[in-house]
Design a protein around this motif. Structure first.
Motif, mmCIF file in Angstrom:
data_model
loop_
_atom_site.group_PDB
_atom_site.id
_atom_site.type_symbol
_atom_site.label_atom_id
_atom_site.label_comp_id
_atom_site.label_asym_id
_atom_site.label_seq_id
_atom_site.Cartn_x
_atom_site.Cartn_y
_atom_site.Cartn_z
ATOM 1 N N ALA A 139 -9.046 1.098 137.521
ATOM 2 C CA ALA A 139 -10.334 0.457 137.269
ATOM 3 C C ALA A 139 -11.171 1.279 136.297
ATOM 4 O O ALA A 139 -11.848 0.721 135.429
ATOM 5 C CB ALA A 139 -11.085 0.271 138.586
ATOM 6 N N ALA A 140 -11.148 2.596 136.422
ATOM 7 C CA ALA A 140 -11.897 3.448 135.492
ATOM 8 C C ALA A 140 -11.350 3.330 134.073
ATOM 9 O O ALA A 140 -12.109 3.365 133.101
ATOM 10 C CB ALA A 140 -11.853 4.893 135.958
ATOM 11 N N VAL A 195 -9.705 -5.199 139.897
ATOM 12 C CA VAL A 195 -8.824 -4.131 140.390
ATOM 13 C C VAL A 195 -9.453 -3.431 141.587
ATOM 14 O O VAL A 195 -8.786 -3.149 142.580
ATOM 15 C CB VAL A 195 -8.485 -3.138 139.254
ATOM 16 N N LEU A 196 -10.752 -3.134 141.496
ATOM 17 C CA LEU A 196 -11.425 -2.500 142.635
ATOM 18 C C LEU A 196 -11.455 -3.416 143.852
ATOM 19 O O LEU A 196 -11.255 -2.961 144.986
ATOM 20 C CB LEU A 196 -12.846 -2.096 142.255
ATOM 21 N N ALA A 255 -11.863 -4.546 135.666
ATOM 22 C CA ALA A 255 -12.163 -3.377 136.500
ATOM 23 C C ALA A 255 -12.678 -3.812 137.871
ATOM 24 O O ALA A 255 -12.274 -3.258 138.899
ATOM 25 C CB ALA A 255 -13.187 -2.481 135.813
ATOM 26 N N PHE A 256 -13.547 -4.807 137.910
ATOM 27 C CA PHE A 256 -14.051 -5.313 139.187
ATOM 28 C C PHE A 256 -12.928 -5.935 140.014
ATOM 29 O O PHE A 256 -12.847 -5.730 141.230
ATOM 30 C CB PHE A 256 -15.160 -6.342 138.946
ATOM 31 N N GLY A 315 -5.782 2.728 142.257
ATOM 32 C CA GLY A 315 -6.659 1.612 141.918
ATOM 33 C C GLY A 315 -7.943 2.061 141.259
ATOM 34 O O GLY A 315 -8.428 1.436 140.309
ATOM 35 N N VAL A 316 -8.523 3.161 141.748
ATOM 36 C CA VAL A 316 -9.751 3.674 141.148
ATOM 37 C C VAL A 316 -9.493 4.169 139.723
ATOM 38 O O VAL A 316 -10.291 3.923 138.811
ATOM 39 C CB VAL A 316 -10.357 4.780 142.037
ATOM 40 N N THR A 320 -5.395 3.792 146.925
ATOM 41 C CA THR A 320 -6.810 3.789 146.569
ATOM 42 C C THR A 320 -7.074 4.598 145.304
ATOM 43 O O THR A 320 -7.798 4.152 144.405
ATOM 44 C CB THR A 320 -7.650 4.335 147.734
ATOM 45 N N SER A 321 -6.476 5.775 145.218
ATOM 46 C CA SER A 321 -6.716 6.590 144.027
ATOM 47 C C SER A 321 -6.119 5.946 142.780
ATOM 48 O O SER A 321 -6.722 5.991 141.697
ATOM 49 C CB SER A 321 -6.169 8.003 144.213
ATOM 50 N N THR A 376 -7.996 -3.359 145.303
ATOM 51 C CA THR A 376 -7.677 -2.075 145.914
ATOM 52 C C THR A 376 -8.416 -1.871 147.223
ATOM 53 O O THR A 376 -7.819 -1.479 148.226
ATOM 54 C CB THR A 376 -8.023 -0.930 144.943
ATOM 55 N N LEU A 377 -9.706 -2.109 147.215
ATOM 56 C CA LEU A 377 -10.528 -1.751 148.365
ATOM 57 C C LEU A 377 -10.572 -2.817 149.449
ATOM 58 O O LEU A 377 -10.685 -2.484 150.626
ATOM 59 C CB LEU A 377 -11.951 -1.412 147.900
#
Length: 80
Positions: A20-21, A45-46, A42-43, A16-17, A13-14, A49-50
């Protein structure tokens, strides 16, 4: 499987965030097409990830059972 998800979930998760950032930071560049691509990536990837890695992959692995781990040690009897 739950132990593996708990052990690796924070790292995945970290990462991926952060990824995305990084892509979202390209959105502040005044080139319109680059800002659109940055938002889409970015969308994506999030979302991956999520939703995919946190929900769909563990659910699919649970539904498939032992087949999800093919080829495993049992698939190669000569290697024993």
């Amino acid at each position: 499987m739950l132990r593996g998800l708990v052990g690796t979930g924070g790292v995945i998760t970290s990462a991926g965030v952060v990824l995305a950032a990084t892509f979202a930071a390209l959105g502040v560049i005044p080139l319109a097409f680059l800002a659109q691509i940055a938002f889409i990536v970015a969308f994506g990837v999030l979302l991956d990830t999520l939703v995919v890695r946190s929900l769909l992959v563990p659910a699919l692995a649970r539904d498939l059972g032992a087949v999800a781990w093919w080829p495993g040690a049992d698939a190669f009897p000569a290697s024993k």
